[in-house]
Design an enzyme around this catalytic site. Structure first.
Site, PDB file in Angstrom:
ATOM      1  N   TYR A 426       0.678  -1.272   0.096  1.00 18.72           N
ATOM      2  CA  TYR A 426      -0.001  -0.074   0.068  1.00 18.72           C
ATOM      3  C   TYR A 426       0.525   1.126   0.189  1.00 18.72           C
ATOM      4  O   TYR A 426       1.912   1.330   0.164  1.00 18.72           O
ATOM      5  CB  TYR A 426      -1.047   0.034   1.080  1.00 18.72           C
ATOM      6  CG  TYR A 426      -0.854   0.068   2.598  1.00 18.72           C
ATOM      7  CD1 TYR A 426       0.416   0.202   3.065  1.00 18.72           C
ATOM      8  CD2 TYR A 426      -1.650  -0.474   3.445  1.00 18.72           C
ATOM      9  CE1 TYR A 426       0.719   0.340   4.484  1.00 18.72           C
ATOM     10  CE2 TYR A 426      -1.437  -0.535   4.764  1.00 18.72           C
ATOM     11  CZ  TYR A 426      -0.137  -0.237   5.265  1.00 18.72           C
ATOM     12  OH  TYR A 426      -0.034  -0.248   6.764  1.00 18.72           O
ATOM     13  N   GLU A 427       0.188   2.568  -0.569  1.00 19.95           N
ATOM     14  CA  GLU A 427       0.928   3.551  -0.523  1.00 19.95           C
ATOM     15  C   GLU A 427       1.800   3.767  -1.586  1.00 19.95           C
ATOM     16  O   GLU A 427       2.924   4.238  -1.487  1.00 19.95           O
ATOM     17  CB  GLU A 427       1.510   4.168   0.690  1.00 19.95           C
ATOM     18  CG  GLU A 427       0.612   4.375   1.833  1.00 19.95           C
ATOM     19  CD  GLU A 427      -0.593   5.284   1.282  1.00 19.95           C
ATOM     20  OE1 GLU A 427      -0.583   6.132   0.550  1.00 19.95           O
ATOM     21  OE2 GLU A 427      -1.720   5.181   2.028  1.00 19.95           O
ATOM     22  N   GLY A 428       1.559   2.918  -2.645  1.00 23.33           N
ATOM     23  CA  GLY A 428       2.223   2.621  -4.017  1.00 23.33           C
ATOM     24  C   GLY A 428       3.404   1.608  -3.596  1.00 23.33           C
ATOM     25  O   GLY A 428       4.105   1.581  -2.528  1.00 23.33           O
TER      26      GLY A 428
END
Length: 567
Positions: A426-428
């Site tokens: 998550y978050e890239g």
């Protein structure tokens, strides 16, 4: 086992390695005196050790669940959140003008790491709110700031980030959520979002969703996306939660880990929202939140790694097995000592890189200097990826230290591994972070990278009088990394860069790790010098193979077809 916050490491790194004295010397952060820093670290450590850490296992065994449309959180999480909010830890770095403490991001980073070690599932809630606070400070109208920021900072309300849709994961531009003007300055938001962390709870008065959606005249792709504030309860004229908005939690995901953190599918059915930032400028506004969160997620990985190390070390000091000398416990076996030392050395390197990143953010804010902003941007994908990779590797090693008992849930070792695994996603994803590093972050011709490498080599030169062998190894590694960076910059075809992006990022982190360990060896005690020796002699050499991978480019990789893989 009890958690013990690594306060001495934070103090040492801030005093001797990452340059926090530069932050404290600025007018903006002049109140960050040694006494104030000590007070912050001590109080945060006490909360994490005594209040949050006991909740970690409870969140795993008693997950958040949906009951008649209401999210019921894990036992004790409400009290834990109250301690975080009342301590002022959510709004540490928010502006004092809107109720925050105005403290450096460096200090917020240390507190976030401690909370992540103590109870990662709960820490994710204030992390999301911190990112939302920053996005609103930079992009929201005065009216939205006045209504939402004080409540978010106090912890009365909490915030989320709504990007992902079933058909639009990393390709955010493929989203289908719509925003229709209501004619009164508000918008009707319709669509479905997935993977929404802490989409609801039963302990805050309101949940404030930042939602990406497309206006009727929004073009296809990311350039046509706008950002909207869509609260669970619409604030009344006094700014208090009013009527229920037209949004709902459809379901909660059944996840590998982070069971105490509710991850939801959200449905918006003409929900009332307000524009944040300009029309069609949603990605720029959301990236403010995402960049804040990327450093925070890297720190989540480090926090989980620290928890896993302490858990494994305690077991190794108690477990008697085989013909071990000395204490007779498994820590006397060379391979167990290798595993534990690798965990500790990597955690220390990742922690220092995260704090270097935070110092750069603070200096950019305090001075307005573009060089600091560029440095912070360059370090962000490295800090996020390396911190989470170390978290995953250390948690896995922690299971291995436990042997067969690590595979038994009752020991708690497996929870660290399950909980931290998502941080690389998550978050890239870490792959996207690496692609960003070799593409956008090298658009300056490699200047930001070369400045860092010059700093590393200057540090190595200065260390040669004290630790000549270690210094030479770090200098040579930086030179090899410089040569490969030059090779990457010369590649016009981005695919040639992308094929080696992940090993390049890892190699850069390895060399930065050598740099911070060398600085610690010079300024520290015998224990830090021994840890630096281990890292520089045994782990730093990995950069050689990583850089060889980078310079092979993409041709042989892309020559492997899908049919070849399936053969």
């Amino acid at each position: 086992m009890p958690y013990r916050a690594p306060v001495s490491d934070f103090r040492f790194l801030m005093d001797h390695v990452v340059g926090f004295h530069d932050v404290a010397a600025t007018d903006r952060f002049a109140e960050s005196t040694p006494d104030m820093v000590d007070a912050i670290l001590t109080e945060a450590a006490k909360m994490c050790e005594e209040i949050l850490a006991p909740l970690n296992r409870s969140g795993d065994l008693h997950p958040a669940h949906l009951e008649n449309g209401v999210v019921r959180t894990s036992p004790g999480f409400g009290d834990g959140y109250k301690a975080i909010a009342e301590g002022g830890w959510i709004g540490m770095s928010a502006s004092p003008e809107v109720g925050g403490m105005g403290l450096p991001m460096t200090l917020t980073t240390t507190v976030n790491e401690m909370m992540s070690s103590a109870c990662l599932a709960l820490q994710l809630n204030p992390l999301m709110t911190q990112g939302q606070i920053e996005a609103l400070e930079h992009h929201a109208s005065d009216a939205i700031k006045e209504t939402y920021l004080p409540k978010l900072i106090s912890g009365e309300w909490c915030g989320t980030m709504n990007l992902t849709e079933p058909q639009a994961g990393s390709d955010v531009g493929a989203l289908r959520s719509k925003a229709e003007p209501n004619g009164d300055g508000s918008y009707a938001i319709t669509g479905q979002k997935i993977y929404i962390s802490w989409a609801d709870n039963d302990f805050t008065e309101n949940v404030c969703h930042l939602v990406l959606a497309r206006l009727p005249d929004g073009v296809a792709g990311t350039k046509g996306i706008s950002l909207f504030m869509v609260p669970k309860f619409i604030p009344d004229e006094a700014g208090n939660p009013g009527k229920q908005n037209d949004l709902r939690v459809v379901s909660l995901e059944h996840k590998m880990g982070l069971h105490g953190s509710p991850t939801a599918v959200m449905e918006y059915s003409g929900a009332t929202g307000w524009l944040v930032g300009p029309e069609h400028g949603g990605m720029a506004a959301m990236f403010t939140m995402m960049n804040n969160a990327r450093l925070g997620v890297g720190v989540q990985g480090i926090g989980a790694a620290e928890g896993a190390l302490q858990h494994a070390l305690s077991y190794a000091q108690e477990r008697k097995q085989g013909k071990a000398p000395g204490t007779g416990t498994i820590i006397e076996h060379a391979d167990v000592r290798r595993m534990l030392t690798t965990m500790k050395a990597d955690i220390y390197a990742a922690r220092a890189i995260a704090l270097m990143n935070a110092v750069a953010i603070d200096m950019a804010l305090a001075t307005g200097d573009a060089g600091w902003k560029t440095r912070a941007a360059f370090l962000t994908p490295i800090g996020k990826s390396f911190g989470t990779d170390v978290g995953i590797e250390a948690a896995s090693t922690g299971v291995q230290v436990h042997g067969g008992m690590g595979f038994i849930e009752e020991t708690g070792a497996a929870q660290y591994s399950r909980d931290v695994r998502v941080t690389a996603i998550y978050e890239g994803t870490n792959g996207i972070q690496a692609m960003d590093l070799v593409a956008r972050k090298l658009m300056d011709g490699g200047e930001a990278a070369f400045r860092l490498l010059e700093e590393i080599q200057q540090g190595a030169e200065a260390a040669k009088a004290t630790c000549p062998e270690l210094a030479e190894a770090v200098w040579d590694a930086a030179e090899s990394l410089r040569e490969t960076t030059e090779w990457l910059v010369d590649q016009g075809d981005l695919n040639q860069r992308f094929a080696g992006a992940v090993p390049y990022l890892r190699a850069f982190a390895r060399v930065l790790g050598g740099h911070v360990h060398l600085a610690s060896a010079i300024a520290g005690d015998a224990a830090r010098e021994k840890l630096a020796t281990f890292y520089i002699k045994r782990l730093l050499p990995e950069h050689v193979g990583l850089l060889a991978h980078v310079r092979e480019g993409a041709d042989d990789l892309m020559a492997i077809t899908a049919e070849d893989l399936a053969a």
